[in-house]
Design a protein around this motif. Structure first.
Motif, PDB file in Angstrom:
ATOM      1  N   ALA A 185     -14.256  23.022  -6.289  1.00  0.00           N
ATOM      2  CA  ALA A 185     -13.874  24.702  -6.378  1.00  0.00           C
ATOM      3  C   ALA A 185     -12.673  24.580  -5.400  1.00  0.00           C
ATOM      4  O   ALA A 185     -12.580  23.945  -4.531  1.00  0.00           O
ATOM      5  CB  ALA A 185     -15.264  25.257  -5.848  1.00  0.00           C
ATOM      6  N   VAL A 186     -11.998  25.725  -5.823  1.00  0.00           N
ATOM      7  CA  VAL A 186     -10.822  26.226  -4.711  1.00  0.00           C
ATOM      8  C   VAL A 186     -11.220  27.982  -4.517  1.00  0.00           C
ATOM      9  O   VAL A 186     -11.866  28.351  -5.271  1.00  0.00           O
ATOM     10  CB  VAL A 186      -9.484  26.207  -5.387  1.00  0.00           C
ATOM     11  N   SER A 187     -10.882  28.329  -3.286  1.00  0.00           N
ATOM     12  CA  SER A 187     -10.794  29.788  -3.179  1.00  0.00           C
ATOM     13  C   SER A 187      -9.985  30.697  -3.975  1.00  0.00           C
ATOM     14  O   SER A 187      -8.748  30.310  -4.066  1.00  0.00           O
ATOM     15  CB  SER A 187     -10.635  29.941  -1.507  1.00  0.00           C
ATOM     16  N   LEU A 207     -19.694  29.411 -17.246  1.00  0.00           N
ATOM     17  CA  LEU A 207     -19.777  29.419 -15.667  1.00  0.00           C
ATOM     18  C   LEU A 207     -19.167  30.662 -14.939  1.00  0.00           C
ATOM     19  O   LEU A 207     -19.613  30.834 -13.940  1.00  0.00           O
ATOM     20  CB  LEU A 207     -19.087  28.082 -15.107  1.00  0.00           C
ATOM     21  N   LYS A 208     -18.406  31.267 -15.843  1.00  0.00           N
ATOM     22  CA  LYS A 208     -17.667  32.617 -15.103  1.00  0.00           C
ATOM     23  C   LYS A 208     -18.760  33.592 -14.978  1.00  0.00           C
ATOM     24  O   LYS A 208     -19.684  33.890 -15.577  1.00  0.00           O
ATOM     25  CB  LYS A 208     -16.729  33.284 -15.996  1.00  0.00           C
ATOM     26  N   GLU A 246     -10.663  26.683 -14.239  1.00  0.00           N
ATOM     27  CA  GLU A 246      -9.448  26.377 -14.784  1.00  0.00           C
ATOM     28  C   GLU A 246      -9.295  24.669 -14.870  1.00  0.00           C
ATOM     29  O   GLU A 246      -9.403  24.396 -13.640  1.00  0.00           O
ATOM     30  CB  GLU A 246      -8.030  26.911 -14.298  1.00  0.00           C
ATOM     31  N   ASN A 247      -9.187  23.886 -15.882  1.00  0.00           N
ATOM     32  CA  ASN A 247      -9.349  22.574 -15.882  1.00  0.00           C
ATOM     33  C   ASN A 247     -10.620  21.924 -15.317  1.00  0.00           C
ATOM     34  O   ASN A 247     -10.343  20.886 -14.644  1.00  0.00           O
ATOM     35  CB  ASN A 247      -7.920  21.991 -15.326  1.00  0.00           C
ATOM     36  N   GLY A 248     -11.685  22.430 -15.304  1.00  0.00           N
ATOM     37  CA  GLY A 248     -12.598  22.011 -14.639  1.00  0.00           C
ATOM     38  C   GLY A 248     -12.968  22.391 -13.165  1.00  0.00           C
ATOM     39  O   GLY A 248     -13.947  21.978 -12.692  1.00  0.00           O
TER      40      GLY A 248
END
Length: 177
Positions: free
Chosen positions: A141-143, A109-110, A161-163
Motif C-alpha cells: 500500500a501507498v498513502s 477492494l475499492k 493500481e497494479n496490485g
C-alpha cells in the motif's frame, strides 16, 4: 474388422494418440477457450476425455480379448460415457463453483477497510491486511494523501493500481440519532 482399410485396433491407437495431442494442446491453450459460451456437453475437457477413454479402452479390449469388435465399441463407449459423466459431476462442476467464490478482483477492494501491518511512509510502501469471509490477504500500500500512516491504523482503500492499494486513514462518519 477394418475401418478405412486399417484394423480397428490401429484406429483405436491412432485415436488415442490424437486425443493425447489434443489434450496437451488444450492444456497449453486453455485460456483461449475460457470465454466461449457453450452447453455443458460441448465442454472441450469432456469431449477430449471421452475420446481418450473411448480409444484407450477400445485399444485394450481389442488387444487383450477376443470379443467381437462391435461389442467392444459399445462397451468402450459406455465406459467412456460413465467415466466422463462422473468426471463432470464430481470434479468439474464443484471446481467451477469453488473457483468463482474465491476470486477477488482489484475492483472489489475499492471502498473496503483494512489494517496497516507495516507502516506506510509518506513516499514509500507499507502493507495492509484486508479481512474477508474467505480469509485474509495482505497487499502492498501507498498513502493516497501523501501522509504517513502508522502501523495498526485502520485505513480506507481509495484505489488499486497494479496490485498496490492507495489508502487513506479511515475516519468513520458519526451518526446522529
Amino acid at each position: 474388422m477394418e475401418i478405412f482399410g486399417a484394423p480397428l485396433e490401429q484406429v483405436y491407437l491412432y485415436g488415442l494418440v490424437i486425443s493425447g495431442i489434443l489434450t496437451l494442446l488444450f492444456i497449453l491453450f486453455n485460456d483461449a477457450f475460457a470465454g466461449l459460451e457453450a452447453p455443458d456437453f460441448l465442454n472441450p475437457t469432456l469431449i477430449v476425455s471421452f475420446l481418450t477413454i473411448l480409444s484407450a479402452s477400445g485399444y485394450l479390449f481389442e488387444r487383450l480379448t477376443g470379443i467381437h469388435s462391435g461389442l467392444i465399441s459399445a462397451a468402450s463407449a459406455a465406459i467412456a460415457l460413465l467415466v466422463v459423466s462422473m468426471l463432470n459431476i464430481f470434479v468439474l462442476i464443484p471446481l467451477s463453483s469453488a473457483e468463482e467464490s474465491l476470486v477477488i478482483t482489484e475492483y472489489d477492494l475499492k471502498g473496503r477497510t483494512g489494517v496497516v501491518i507495516t507502516s506506510v511512509p509518506i513516499d514509500g510502501f507499507g502493507e495492509v491486511l484486508i479481512e474477508s469471509n474467505s480469509g485474509s490477504i495482505a497487499k502492498p500500500a501507498v498513502s493516497f494523501n501523501k501522509e504517513a500512516i502508522p502501523s495498526q491504523s485502520k485505513v480506507l482503500i481509495i484505489d488499486v493500481e497494479n496490485g498496490v492499494l492507495h489508502v487513506s486513514p479511515y475516519k468513520p462518519i458519526l451518526e446522529i440519532s
